[in-house]
Design a protein around this motif. Structure first.
Motif, PDB file in Angstrom:
ATOM      1  N   ASP A  11      13.614  -3.121   0.234  1.00 26.07           N
ATOM      2  CA  ASP A  11      12.821  -3.218   1.454  1.00 26.07           C
ATOM      3  C   ASP A  11      13.629  -2.726   2.642  1.00 26.07           C
ATOM      4  O   ASP A  11      14.746  -2.198   2.488  1.00 26.07           O
ATOM      5  CB  ASP A  11      12.339  -4.658   1.659  1.00 26.07           C
ATOM      6  CG  ASP A  11      13.500  -5.636   1.802  1.00 26.07           C
ATOM      7  OD1 ASP A  11      14.667  -5.173   1.927  1.00 26.07           O
ATOM      8  OD2 ASP A  11      13.249  -6.853   1.799  1.00 26.07           O
ATOM      9  N   HIS A  12      13.092  -2.899   3.859  1.00 25.37           N
ATOM     10  CA  HIS A  12      13.755  -2.349   5.039  1.00 25.37           C
ATOM     11  C   HIS A  12      15.067  -3.056   5.352  1.00 25.37           C
ATOM     12  O   HIS A  12      15.917  -2.519   6.073  1.00 25.37           O
ATOM     13  CB  HIS A  12      12.827  -2.441   6.254  1.00 25.37           C
ATOM     14  CG  HIS A  12      12.599  -3.833   6.758  1.00 25.37           C
ATOM     15  ND1 HIS A  12      11.749  -4.721   6.109  1.00 25.37           N
ATOM     16  CD2 HIS A  12      13.128  -4.497   7.807  1.00 25.37           C
ATOM     17  CE1 HIS A  12      11.761  -5.869   6.778  1.00 25.37           C
ATOM     18  NE2 HIS A  12      12.585  -5.772   7.802  1.00 25.37           N
TER      19      HIS A  12
ATOM     20  N   ILE B  24       9.921   1.195   2.572  1.00 26.91           N
ATOM     21  CA  ILE B  24      10.306   1.031   1.170  1.00 26.91           C
ATOM     22  C   ILE B  24      11.248   2.180   0.801  1.00 26.91           C
ATOM     23  O   ILE B  24      10.920   3.351   0.999  1.00 26.91           O
ATOM     24  CB  ILE B  24       9.080   1.043   0.232  1.00 26.91           C
ATOM     25  CG1 ILE B  24       8.187  -0.159   0.497  1.00 26.91           C
ATOM     26  CG2 ILE B  24       9.517   1.062  -1.225  1.00 26.91           C
ATOM     27  CD1 ILE B  24       8.770  -1.476   0.093  1.00 26.91           C
TER      28      ILE B  24
ATOM     29  N   LYS C 286       1.269  -2.553   6.989  1.00 21.90           N
ATOM     30  CA  LYS C 286       2.356  -2.606   6.018  1.00 21.90           C
ATOM     31  C   LYS C 286       2.405  -1.289   5.243  1.00 21.90           C
ATOM     32  O   LYS C 286       1.457  -0.508   5.272  1.00 21.90           O
ATOM     33  CB  LYS C 286       2.187  -3.779   5.051  1.00 21.90           C
ATOM     34  CG  LYS C 286       2.279  -5.143   5.718  1.00 21.90           C
ATOM     35  CD  LYS C 286       2.162  -6.250   4.690  1.00 21.90           C
ATOM     36  CE  LYS C 286       2.275  -7.628   5.340  1.00 21.90           C
ATOM     37  NZ  LYS C 286       2.169  -8.730   4.366  1.00 21.90           N
TER      38      LYS C 286
ATOM     39  N   ASP D 255       6.089  -3.800   1.990  1.00 25.48           N
ATOM     40  CA  ASP D 255       7.013  -4.247   3.022  1.00 25.48           C
ATOM     41  C   ASP D 255       6.360  -4.033   4.378  1.00 25.48           C
ATOM     42  O   ASP D 255       5.383  -3.269   4.515  1.00 25.48           O
ATOM     43  CB  ASP D 255       8.340  -3.470   2.922  1.00 25.48           C
ATOM     44  CG  ASP D 255       9.399  -4.021   3.854  1.00 25.48           C
ATOM     45  OD1 ASP D 255       9.851  -5.158   3.611  1.00 25.48           O
ATOM     46  OD2 ASP D 255       9.756  -3.344   4.826  1.00 25.48           O
TER      47      ASP D 255
END
Length: 280
Positions: free
Chosen positions: A214-215, A239, A196, A235
């Motif tokens: 986030d993505h 990020i 992550k 995430d």
């Protein structure tokens, strides 16, 4: 020689009525376009969200959350597009009932004058209640003590006669309590998972507005970070950050300190992914 009005006197008067003037939102939009600024530029400079900027330019002030907030947004947007905010605020007040009137001082003093006097505690009732509690406790203790003595005598009569040499069983020693496990903190990002991306934003040098997504583009945080505060975001892949005052921010990505020299007051848009810190 002709008698009457000259051709210049017959020119139509310029329409300067209230209806001919552009609305507050239209005036802001035209000034922004004339200044060569986008809605994103104005939003970043004023910290007013994109949706609210679009709504104000369409003369929709409901998303502002009230006339007080709407007046503040109008003032900030006007300064950003180099307009005098006073005429715009006057027009807004005229169209929305004017500024709220201040609360008169006389009713406040009147309410303070007729407020009932605070009475002292009723010590007599408190003493009576304390006496009742003491009497009840003494009676309960006497009844409970008598029943315990009767039970103990019954147990001695039914069991074998105790001998003088018999000693009481040893009292087991209590085991030592285990040390409490410390709770994890945001500073322990050095052990960030490898699968992550972990980003910690710390306002070490002053306050700054930040935005984190986030993505998937989902908003993780959007607000003001005061000096000394920090936020940690995580995430699975990416990020996205926007720093309103990058010079006041210190970043830690995947357990590593980012050494970029951000300038005070600069707006930075950054993207971090898994692995070594890479600025996108």
């Amino acid at each position: 020689m002709s008698i009457g009005n000259s051709p210049e006197d017959e020119r139509p008067f310029e329409d300067v009525s209230e209806e001919a003037r552009p609305s507050v939102g239209r005036a802001l939009k035209e000034a922004r376009i004339a200044a060569g600024l986008t809605v994103n530029d104005v939003s970043s400079a004023t910290r007013v969200r994109l949706a609210i900027v679009h709504a104000i330019e369409a003369d929709d002030f409901a998303p502002c959350g009230g006339d007080v907030y709407a007046r503040g947004h109008i003032r900030n947007l006007a300064k950003a597009v180099r307009l005098d905010p006073a005429p715009l605020l006057a027009r807004f007040d005229a169209e929305h009932g004017g500024r709220p009137a201040p609360t008169p001082a006389a009713p406040l003093f009147e309410a303070e004058r007729i407020r009932p006097e605070r009475r002292g505690p009723n010590w007599t009732a408190a003493m009576v209640a304390a006496i009742v509690v003491v009497i009840g406790f003494v009676g309960f203790t006497a009844v409970k003590g008598g029943s315990d003595d009767t039970g103990a005598q019954g147990q001695i009569g039914e069991g074998s006669t105790p001998t003088a040499g018999t000693s009481a069983p040893p009292t087991p020693k209590s085991s030592k309590p285990a040390d409490p496990t410390p709770a994890p903190s945001d500073s322990a990002i050095a052990a960030a998972p490898q699968d992550k991306v972990t980003v910690q934003v710390s306002a070490d040098k002053g306050r700054s507005w930040i935005s984190a997504k986030d993505h998937n583009g989902r908003m993780l945080f959007d607000g003001l970070l005061q000096k000394g505060e920090s936020k940690t975001f995580q995430d699975s892949s990416k990020i996205n950050l926007i720093l309103g005052d990058a010079g006041a921010i210190q970043l830690y990505v995947n357990g590593k300190k980012i050494e970029d020299q951000f300038q005070p007051g600069a707006v930075e848009r950054l993207t971090y992914t898994k692995g070594d810190p890479q600025v996108g």
